[in-house]
Design an enzyme around this catalytic site. Structure first.
Site, PDB file in Angstrom:
ATOM      1  N   HIS A   1      21.065  54.223   8.881  1.00 22.37           N
ATOM      2  CA  HIS A   1      22.016  53.356   9.584  1.00 22.37           C
ATOM      3  C   HIS A   1      22.972  54.226  10.398  1.00 22.37           C
ATOM      4  O   HIS A   1      24.193  54.186  10.182  1.00 22.37           O
ATOM      5  CB  HIS A   1      22.815  52.508   8.585  1.00 22.37           C
ATOM      6  CG  HIS A   1      21.970  51.747   7.606  1.00 22.37           C
ATOM      7  ND1 HIS A   1      22.436  51.347   6.374  1.00 22.37           N
ATOM      8  CD2 HIS A   1      20.696  51.300   7.675  1.00 22.37           C
ATOM      9  CE1 HIS A   1      21.482  50.687   5.720  1.00 22.37           C
ATOM     10  NE2 HIS A   1      20.411  50.657   6.487  1.00 22.37           N
TER      11      HIS A   1
ATOM     12  N   SER B   1      12.478  51.577  -3.661  1.00 22.56           N
ATOM     13  CA  SER B   1      13.341  50.708  -2.847  1.00 22.56           C
ATOM     14  C   SER B   1      12.546  49.540  -2.265  1.00 22.56           C
ATOM     15  O   SER B   1      11.382  49.700  -1.907  1.00 22.56           O
ATOM     16  CB  SER B   1      13.933  51.532  -1.697  1.00 22.56           C
ATOM     17  OG  SER B   1      14.425  50.689  -0.689  1.00 22.56           O
ATOM     18  N   SER B   2      13.215  48.368  -2.154  1.00 18.49           N
ATOM     19  CA  SER B   2      12.535  47.224  -1.528  1.00 18.49           C
ATOM     20  C   SER B   2      12.273  47.492  -0.042  1.00 18.49           C
ATOM     21  O   SER B   2      11.395  46.901   0.557  1.00 18.49           O
ATOM     22  CB  SER B   2      13.385  45.958  -1.675  1.00 18.49           C
ATOM     23  OG  SER B   2      14.602  46.135  -0.984  1.00 18.49           O
ATOM     24  N   GLU B   3      13.049  48.427   0.521  1.00 22.41           N
ATOM     25  CA  GLU B   3      12.850  48.758   1.943  1.00 22.41           C
ATOM     26  C   GLU B   3      11.587  49.597   2.157  1.00 22.41           C
ATOM     27  O   GLU B   3      11.186  49.824   3.295  1.00 22.41           O
ATOM     28  CB  GLU B   3      14.069  49.496   2.497  1.00 22.41           C
ATOM     29  CG  GLU B   3      15.214  48.543   2.815  1.00 22.41           C
ATOM     30  CD  GLU B   3      16.345  49.195   3.572  1.00 22.41           C
ATOM     31  OE1 GLU B   3      16.687  50.344   3.241  1.00 22.41           O
ATOM     32  OE2 GLU B   3      16.888  48.555   4.481  1.00 22.41           O
TER      33      GLU B   3
ATOM     34  N   GLY C   1      19.641  53.956   3.259  1.00 25.83           N
ATOM     35  CA  GLY C   1      18.565  54.717   3.889  1.00 25.83           C
ATOM     36  C   GLY C   1      17.445  55.082   2.946  1.00 25.83           C
ATOM     37  O   GLY C   1      17.582  54.990   1.719  1.00 25.83           O
ATOM     38  N   ASN C   2      16.326  55.446   3.515  1.00 23.59           N
ATOM     39  CA  ASN C   2      15.206  55.942   2.713  1.00 23.59           C
ATOM     40  C   ASN C   2      14.261  56.761   3.558  1.00 23.59           C
ATOM     41  O   ASN C   2      14.165  56.583   4.761  1.00 23.59           O
ATOM     42  CB  ASN C   2      14.465  54.804   1.977  1.00 23.59           C
ATOM     43  CG  ASN C   2      14.667  53.466   2.637  1.00 23.59           C
ATOM     44  OD1 ASN C   2      14.049  53.176   3.655  1.00 23.59           O
ATOM     45  ND2 ASN C   2      15.576  52.656   2.093  1.00 23.59           N
TER      46      ASN C   2
ATOM     47  N   HIS D   1      14.339  55.922   7.515  1.00 22.20           N
ATOM     48  CA  HIS D   1      15.145  54.734   7.796  1.00 22.20           C
ATOM     49  C   HIS D   1      16.591  55.061   7.496  1.00 22.20           C
ATOM     50  O   HIS D   1      16.907  55.586   6.426  1.00 22.20           O
ATOM     51  CB  HIS D   1      14.674  53.546   6.953  1.00 22.20           C
ATOM     52  CG  HIS D   1      15.666  52.426   6.967  1.00 22.20           C
ATOM     53  ND1 HIS D   1      16.090  51.837   8.128  1.00 22.20           N
ATOM     54  CD2 HIS D   1      16.361  51.834   5.969  1.00 22.20           C
ATOM     55  CE1 HIS D   1      16.997  50.910   7.841  1.00 22.20           C
ATOM     56  NE2 HIS D   1      17.177  50.893   6.538  1.00 22.20           N
TER      57      HIS D   1
ATOM     58  N   HIS E   1      21.262  46.015  11.556  1.00 21.86           N
ATOM     59  CA  HIS E   1      20.828  46.730  10.369  1.00 21.86           C
ATOM     60  C   HIS E   1      20.840  48.256  10.582  1.00 21.86           C
ATOM     61  O   HIS E   1      21.676  48.936   9.993  1.00 21.86           O
ATOM     62  CB  HIS E   1      19.444  46.203   9.955  1.00 21.86           C
ATOM     63  CG  HIS E   1      18.876  46.836   8.739  1.00 21.86           C
ATOM     64  ND1 HIS E   1      17.708  46.428   8.158  1.00 21.86           N
ATOM     65  CD2 HIS E   1      19.314  47.873   7.988  1.00 21.86           C
ATOM     66  CE1 HIS E   1      17.452  47.169   7.102  1.00 21.86           C
ATOM     67  NE2 HIS E   1      18.416  48.052   6.981  1.00 21.86           N
TER      68      HIS E   1
HETATM   69 ZN   LIG Z   1      18.545  49.677   5.642  1.00 21.81          ZN
END
Ligand SMILES: [Zn+2]
Length: 242
Positions: free
Chosen positions: A80, A57-59, A12-13, A78, A141
């Site tokens: 899950h 983060s790449s996200e 998460g982010n 973001h 995802h």
């Molecule tokens: Zn994710």
């Protein structure tokens, strides 16, 4: 999000828009329930890291895409969350007209097709939905939500997970009864009374109602046997007409 079980380990982010086109975000590879203020990172809208000793983060690319196309958005979550992610993994959107508060707040929660997390492909899959929705499921995802501030974005994430749990409970209890398109229209009209500002894109699909007449352009899945049976039937009908 960690305390609610929406994320575990390093998942998460979260991010918020700062003045001057900068973004404050959670770092990669750290448990989001155990962060200290100086673990946060600051980037530009292009993702270039400006401050912070941790790595971005790449996200974050997903967050930046939302900030770039939604000037009204100042925070992105973001996560899950297990029930909502279960729907996303089963290829199901949360798109049924079942609960008035969810319809007023979010309309429906579409499913964005699968793409590798943290890649431009996920951005491309997400992009068409961003102007129209404040909450999206990401196939296989998780979920992403946004809002005018961090609490609003988090509330949208809570609503998505809560709704997913209620849909599962309704399906376990019997056959869910959907609201009619008339009832949905009344709820959409009541949005301003609840100070709900719809996403500026305006093109959001309404949730599926009890009297839904769409279906003509909805994708369907058939087995080879079912498809062949349909073709045979069409050919037979055509022959008898001649
Ligand atoms: Zn994710």
């Amino acid at each position: 999000m960690y305390e609610r079980g929406f994320i575990v380990a390093c998942e998460g982010n979260l991010s918020v828009r700062l003045p001057g086109g900068r973004i404050l975000a959670t770092p990669t590879c750290m448990n989001k329930g155990m962060l200290e203020p100086d673990d946060l990172v600051v980037t530009g809208l292009d993702g270039r890291q400006i401050a912070g000793r941790r790595r971005v983060s790449s996200e974050l690319a997903m967050h930046l895409l939302i900030y770039r196309s939604r000037p009204d958005v100042n925070a992105v979550c973001h996560a899950h969350p297990p029930s909502a992610t279960g729907f996303a993994a089963a290829g199901r959107a949360l798109d049924q007209a079942m609960l008035p508060e969810v319809i007023i707040g979010l309309g429906q929660i579409p499913l964005v097709r699968y793409a590798t997390p943290g890649t431009p492909e996920l951005g491309a899959a997400l992009e068409p939905f961003v102007p129209h929705y404040d909450a999206l499921l990401l196939a296989n995802h998780g979920a992403v939500t946004c809002g005018p501030d961090l609490l609003a974005a988090f509330h949208n994430m809570e609503t998505v997970e809560h709704f997913a749990k209620i849909v599962l409970a309704a399906e376990a209890a019997g056959e869910p009864k959907l609201l009619s398109s008339r009832e949905v229209a009344k709820l959409m009209a009541a949005r301003s009374r609840y100070s709900v500002t719809a996403p500026p894109g305006g093109g959001a699909e309404l949730p599926i109602t009890s009297d839904d007449e769409r279906g003509g352009d909805e994708p369907v899945t058939l087995t080879r046997e079912e498809l062949e049976a349909l073709i045979d039937e069409a050919v037979r009908k055509d022959r008898t007409r001649r």
